[in-house]
Design an enzyme around this catalytic site. Sequence first.
Site, PDB file in Angstrom:
ATOM      1  N   ARG A  26      -2.162 -19.610  -4.629  1.00 61.09           N
ATOM      2  CA  ARG A  26      -2.238 -19.534  -3.168  1.00 61.09           C
ATOM      3  C   ARG A  26      -1.932 -20.925  -2.647  1.00 61.09           C
ATOM      4  O   ARG A  26      -2.617 -21.885  -2.988  1.00 61.09           O
ATOM      5  CB  ARG A  26      -3.643 -19.083  -2.753  1.00 61.09           C
ATOM      6  CG  ARG A  26      -3.824 -18.897  -1.273  1.00 61.09           C
ATOM      7  CD  ARG A  26      -3.851 -17.542  -0.674  1.00 61.09           C
ATOM      8  NE  ARG A  26      -4.359 -16.360  -1.259  1.00 61.09           N
ATOM      9  CZ  ARG A  26      -5.413 -15.697  -0.804  1.00 61.09           C
ATOM     10  NH1 ARG A  26      -6.125 -16.171   0.185  1.00 61.09           N
ATOM     11  NH2 ARG A  26      -5.757 -14.544  -1.324  1.00 61.09           N
ATOM     12  N   SER A 128      -3.031 -12.784   1.969  1.00 60.02           N
ATOM     13  CA  SER A 128      -4.143 -12.103   2.624  1.00 60.02           C
ATOM     14  C   SER A 128      -4.319 -12.584   4.067  1.00 60.02           C
ATOM     15  O   SER A 128      -3.425 -12.461   4.875  1.00 60.02           O
ATOM     16  CB  SER A 128      -5.408 -12.291   1.787  1.00 60.02           C
ATOM     17  OG  SER A 128      -6.437 -11.482   2.288  1.00 60.02           O
ATOM     18  N   ASP A 285      -7.595  -6.894   7.535  1.00 58.71           N
ATOM     19  CA  ASP A 285      -6.919  -8.186   7.453  1.00 58.71           C
ATOM     20  C   ASP A 285      -5.437  -7.902   7.146  1.00 58.71           C
ATOM     21  O   ASP A 285      -5.061  -6.748   6.918  1.00 58.71           O
ATOM     22  CB  ASP A 285      -7.593  -9.106   6.416  1.00 58.71           C
ATOM     23  CG  ASP A 285      -7.460  -8.614   4.989  1.00 58.71           C
ATOM     24  OD1 ASP A 285      -7.131  -7.429   4.798  1.00 58.71           O
ATOM     25  OD2 ASP A 285      -7.682  -9.405   4.055  1.00 58.71           O
ATOM     26  N   ASP A 287      -3.342  -8.008   4.713  1.00 63.05           N
ATOM     27  CA  ASP A 287      -2.867  -7.243   3.544  1.00 63.05           C
ATOM     28  C   ASP A 287      -3.709  -5.988   3.318  1.00 63.05           C
ATOM     29  O   ASP A 287      -3.579  -5.321   2.290  1.00 63.05           O
ATOM     30  CB  ASP A 287      -2.802  -8.118   2.287  1.00 63.05           C
ATOM     31  CG  ASP A 287      -4.174  -8.569   1.803  1.00 63.05           C
ATOM     32  OD1 ASP A 287      -5.080  -8.736   2.653  1.00 63.05           O
ATOM     33  OD2 ASP A 287      -4.352  -8.764   0.585  1.00 63.05           O
ATOM     34  N   ASP A 289      -6.740  -5.262   2.513  1.00 61.53           N
ATOM     35  CA  ASP A 289      -7.732  -5.026   1.461  1.00 61.53           C
ATOM     36  C   ASP A 289      -9.158  -5.257   1.965  1.00 61.53           C
ATOM     37  O   ASP A 289     -10.122  -4.964   1.266  1.00 61.53           O
ATOM     38  CB  ASP A 289      -7.447  -5.842   0.187  1.00 61.53           C
ATOM     39  CG  ASP A 289      -7.533  -7.348   0.387  1.00 61.53           C
ATOM     40  OD1 ASP A 289      -7.627  -7.813   1.547  1.00 61.53           O
ATOM     41  OD2 ASP A 289      -7.499  -8.079  -0.625  1.00 61.53           O
ATOM     42  N   ARG A 290      -9.302  -5.751   3.206  1.00 57.49           N
ATOM     43  CA  ARG A 290     -10.631  -5.923   3.790  1.00 57.49           C
ATOM     44  C   ARG A 290     -10.740  -5.111   5.068  1.00 57.49           C
ATOM     45  O   ARG A 290      -9.734  -4.754   5.670  1.00 57.49           O
ATOM     46  CB  ARG A 290     -10.890  -7.393   4.137  1.00 57.49           C
ATOM     47  CG  ARG A 290     -10.892  -8.292   2.934  1.00 57.49           C
ATOM     48  CD  ARG A 290     -10.942  -9.742   3.387  1.00 57.49           C
ATOM     49  NE  ARG A 290     -10.609 -10.615   2.287  1.00 57.49           N
ATOM     50  CZ  ARG A 290     -11.403 -11.582   1.826  1.00 57.49           C
ATOM     51  NH1 ARG A 290     -12.549 -11.827   2.403  1.00 57.49           N
ATOM     52  NH2 ARG A 290     -11.026 -12.324   0.814  1.00 57.49           N
ATOM     53  N   THR A 363     -19.202 -14.169  -7.903  1.00 58.92           N
ATOM     54  CA  THR A 363     -18.498 -13.952  -6.641  1.00 58.92           C
ATOM     55  C   THR A 363     -17.053 -13.530  -6.875  1.00 58.92           C
ATOM     56  O   THR A 363     -16.349 -14.127  -7.678  1.00 58.92           O
ATOM     57  CB  THR A 363     -18.495 -15.273  -5.835  1.00 58.92           C
ATOM     58  OG1 THR A 363     -19.796 -15.813  -5.896  1.00 58.92           O
ATOM     59  CG2 THR A 363     -18.126 -15.027  -4.398  1.00 58.92           C
ATOM     60  N   GLU A 387     -18.599  -6.952  -1.416  1.00 56.88           N
ATOM     61  CA  GLU A 387     -18.961  -8.355  -1.268  1.00 56.88           C
ATOM     62  C   GLU A 387     -19.066  -8.671   0.220  1.00 56.88           C
ATOM     63  O   GLU A 387     -18.434  -8.015   1.053  1.00 56.88           O
ATOM     64  CB  GLU A 387     -17.944  -9.275  -1.952  1.00 56.88           C
ATOM     65  CG  GLU A 387     -16.560  -9.224  -1.371  1.00 56.88           C
ATOM     66  CD  GLU A 387     -15.593 -10.202  -2.052  1.00 56.88           C
ATOM     67  OE1 GLU A 387     -15.987 -10.889  -3.000  1.00 56.88           O
ATOM     68  OE2 GLU A 387     -14.438 -10.251  -1.603  1.00 56.88           O
TER      69      GLU A 387
END
Length: 575
Positions: A26, A128, A285, A287, A289-290, A363, A387
């Site tokens: 990233r 992301s 978000d 991408d 995934d959240r 995490t 999470e």
Amino acid sequence: MVTKGNTEELQRCFGSRMEFGTAGLRAAMGAGTSQMNDLTIIQTTQGFCRYLEKTCSDLKKKGVVIGFDARSHPSSGGSSKRFARLAAATFISQGVPVYLFSSIVPTPFVPYTVIHLKLSAGIMVTASHNPKQDNGYKVYWGNGAQIISPHDKGIAQAIEENLEPWPQAWEESLTEKSPFLHDPYQSINKDYFKDIQRHCFYRNLNKETQLKFVHTSVHGVGHEFVQSAFKAFDFSPPFAVPEQKDPDPEFPTVKYPNPEEGKGVLTLSFALAEKVGARIVLANDPDADRLAVAEKQESGEWKVFSGNELGALLGWWIFTCWKKQHPDLGAIKDIYMLSSTVSSKILRAIALKEGFHFEETLTGFKWMGNRAKQLEDQGKTVLFAFEEAIGYMCSPVVLDKDGVSAAAITAEMSAFLATKNLSLSQQLNAIYKEYGCHVTKASYFICYDQKTIQGLFEKLRNYDGKDTYPKTCGKFSVSGVRDLTTGYDSDQPDKKAVLPSSKSSQMITFTFSNRGVATMRTSGTEPKIKYYAELCAPPGNSNIEKLKAELDELASAIEKYFFEPEKNKLQVKPE
């Protein structure tokens, strides 16, 4: 840069190499070995390809899947699509079958495809919710979960050994005419939505509901896929925020394209909701995934649920649906839920009372995904994992966080509660009443200086002389310490932590005598030092406002005494 004598910028671009870790890569898009560009993508993929050849005997039979989001960086010519095509060309040049999506997809489609088509690995080109100049390269193993050690080290070493581009590496045209190239877009776009329908339990109710939903994809990829998820659950389509529904790599309407940052990102969603009379806002978000969720309260105010609050609601809902399907409860001994160690312990409280298993992991979803796969291989069922960073795994068909299925399941839960005249907020309070009140608070400081970060944590490890941790934090007394950087845990008989420790990242958890828990840790992808604090009360009518006030006091003490922001010159989280 050379012409301009800009040595500082040259040093920044070429002075170091991007580190390949368990989160893959990233970084900003741009020139040099420290940034994301054609060359660094080719080098990374060459290393990954050689590592897979070494570790997967059937790589050339199975192949890999590659997906991408809508990010692009006109000034350097980089874009997620171009990087994905270059990665595909690299594999194809070695005779490896590549399933390259022909268009943008949500991140969860990649781990889904790995499992669904039984492939060797997956790559998603996305950053992301990072700022617009960034991009990333996220890697999934053949088990459908993100990679964990030692794969990251093996891949990093293989990258170093394959830095010179192979003869056909730049030939993007390979992704147009090769017999090794497949486009999974149509079939996966159908099969995924068929698979998540197994989590739809109230189809007729969804058809009839008067509840209206607003959805925003925050200029990312989510719009079309959340529309399809609603259709799969027999809902009317959610109202899409028109200014944000189409992918736009500039993210023009938001300061940060991150729904975790709360109300600022949701301003346009609230305005549309007021206009159409919607009570629930769902935000992905970029991408997808959240998922962030907000609900209009009786007072007219909007409540944005924290990741922990939505985790409590989804955990309760998914277990309630399971219980309805399995009234004899004989199978409960094989039921599991997971959450990360910095997330709320609410699932533990529900598990204790209801009789299923709860486990916490380190995490990040890489740990939950891999643990879920291990449990599945032992014949167990992992119903849910979450999470606090608004990531939810509501279906075992994706062993990673998935904001698309979570949006549809949240909508069904909301529609069901509406038939009982209950809001999400009221149900959350009912969960707290039944299983014990859990209040959480998380924040962070920004710090670009590694030495400062190191010094801050070293001070906590040598607080009153060498190898001593703090015994108090302001007026709060510390009853236990777990340090996952060194592997120390004061509560274990042998003083060794149960969860794996890692010297490469900082993470210390303090337990306080008032039942409070606080974890301080560094971020793997951003220049942040984060903290997460929680207070839990036993079941019954506990005073939530009093608990929140006490938690605020604890959080302030942690900031003042453990972070020492003035002394360490830390930047405060922007409002």
